[in-house]
Design an enzyme around this catalytic site. Structure first.
Site, PDB file in Angstrom:
ATOM      1  N   GLY A 137       0.829  -1.194   0.000  1.00 30.50           N
ATOM      2  CA  GLY A 137       0.000   0.000   0.000  1.00 30.50           C
ATOM      3  C   GLY A 137       0.866   1.248   0.000  1.00 30.50           C
ATOM      4  N   CYS A 138       0.283   2.353  -0.422  1.00 27.07           N
ATOM      5  CA  CYS A 138       1.054   3.598  -0.537  1.00 27.07           C
ATOM      6  C   CYS A 138       1.463   4.130   0.835  1.00 27.07           C
ATOM      7  CB  CYS A 138       0.257   4.648  -1.309  1.00 27.07           C
ATOM      8  SG  CYS A 138      -1.441   4.898  -0.736  1.00 27.07           S
ATOM      9  N   TYR A 139       0.511   4.247   1.761  1.00 25.68           N
ATOM     10  CA  TYR A 139       0.847   4.741   3.096  1.00 25.68           C
ATOM     11  C   TYR A 139       1.837   3.821   3.821  1.00 25.68           C
ATOM     12  CZ  TYR A 139      -3.113   8.080   2.884  1.00 25.68           C
ATOM     13  OH  TYR A 139      -3.980   9.095   2.557  1.00 25.68           O
ATOM     14  N   THR A 141       4.105   1.938   2.606  1.00 17.71           N
ATOM     15  CA  THR A 141       5.436   2.064   2.020  1.00 17.71           C
ATOM     16  C   THR A 141       6.233   3.141   2.740  1.00 17.71           C
ATOM     17  OG1 THR A 141       4.739   1.268  -0.158  1.00 17.71           O
ATOM     18  CG2 THR A 141       6.716   2.640  -0.086  1.00 17.71           C
TER      19      THR A 141
END
Length: 329
Positions: A137-139, A141
């Protein structure tokens, strides 16, 4: 779209049917992540993207036939649909392709490799040899990149009561959120995930090696893409009372020589400086910052990335290259 750090692949490990190019099928290519992946794949000489007719997308037989022809399938689907496709792949035996899943369905599954290649010194090799990889997921990461090295170094206890705050551009919120911002009906800024059940928390906790569940407060701003993840710390409550320089040194050591992750100098961009979220847009880069005050014994860790780049499509292409034996790390 201009992508600034997509290098050309150097070699491919035995593509199917003796082909000279690796073959890839992007299932769910019309969404934000899928479109970003396809844009990046068009820049690669040694990768051929296979497509399925729109009226055959939900035809299990047609999908299976296509997947038998390709080396790797990238899933850009909702969780339930991703699980259905993986179940189909599991019936294919020796003809099954490798699979890279961009949903949240398998991010904490023990039999899947986690697709943050910089997680640990041996993580890229785990991705190279895996048949199944979950794209992060972006967050998480940003959060994991900041926290895991500090936990591993003993500077941050696994049970420390952590709070992570984050802001993203609206492109990470799906079609309805994108539409509301682009038609002007959304607010300029809003917090969300205030029910303490955000879907990114399990992977954030697991891969940061935290034993205490962190508090995670995401937010969205009225701009398309770009992300900041921040973690405040009271340094005098940590074992050994580390300085900001100690934290920065641990990050610098972990990511020394990394192609995509950079530990920035302590207190960069300087006293009283500001940090905006869009500077890394259209790249697969991730910058990690430590801002610290010796006077107040406080610090803030910050990760900056493109939520559509290292936070989604960029990471997916990086993982794809590793899985197919192309040059990347």
């Amino acid at each position: 779209m201009t992508l600034t750090d997509t290098n050309q692949p150097k070699s491919v490990n035995q593509p199917k049917s003796g082909a000279t190019k690796a073959t890839v099928f992007v299932d769910g290519a019309s969404g934000t992540t899928g479109l970003g992946i396809q844009e990046r794949l068009r820049l690669l000489d040694n990768v051929e993207v296979k497509h399925i007719a729109e009226d055959k997308r939900k035809d299990a037989g047609a999908k299976r036939a296509l997947m038998e022809e390709v080396d790797l399938v990238i899933l850009c689907l909702p969780d339930a649909a991703a699980k259905e496709t993986v179940a189909l792949i599991d019936t294919m035996g020796n003809s099954a392709p490798k699979v890279l899943d961009a949903s949240t369905a398998y991010r904490v599954a023990p039999d899947w490799a986690y697709g943050f290649a910089e997680l640990a010194p041996d993580q890229a090799d785990k991705i190279r040899t895996a048949a199944k990889v979950s794209n992060p997921g972006c967050y998480p990461t940003g959060g994991i990149a900041l926290l895991r090295p500090l936990v591993d170094a003993g500077l941050l206890p696994p049970d420390y009561p952590l709070t992570l705050n984050a802001v993203s551009g609206y492109s990470g919120g799906g079609k309805s959120m994108i539409a509301s911002f682009e038609d002007g009906s959304a607010p300029a800024f809003e917090l969300y995930g205030l029910g303490f059940e955000h879907k990114h928390v399990p992977e954030l906790q697991l891969y940061s090696r935290l034993t205490r569940r962190p508090i995670f407060i995401p937010s969205v701003g009225n701009y398309r893409q770009g992300m900041l993840v921040s973690v405040p710390l009271q340094l005098d409550t940590l074992p050994g009372k580390p300085s900001g320089a100690d934290l920065q040194a641990a990050l610098a050591k972990r990511y020394a020589g990394s192609k995509y992750v950079t530990a920035m100098p302590l207190n960069e961009p300087g006293k009283g400086g500001k940090l905006e979220p869009e500077a890394l847009n259209e790249t697969n880069q991730l910058e990690l910052y430590v801002f610290a005050s010796d006077k107040h014994h406080q610090a803030v860790l910050v990760a900056r990335l493109d939520n559509l780049g290292k936070g989604a499509s960029g990471a997916a292409v990086q993982n794809m290259r590793l899985m197919l034996g192309l040059a990347d790390a």
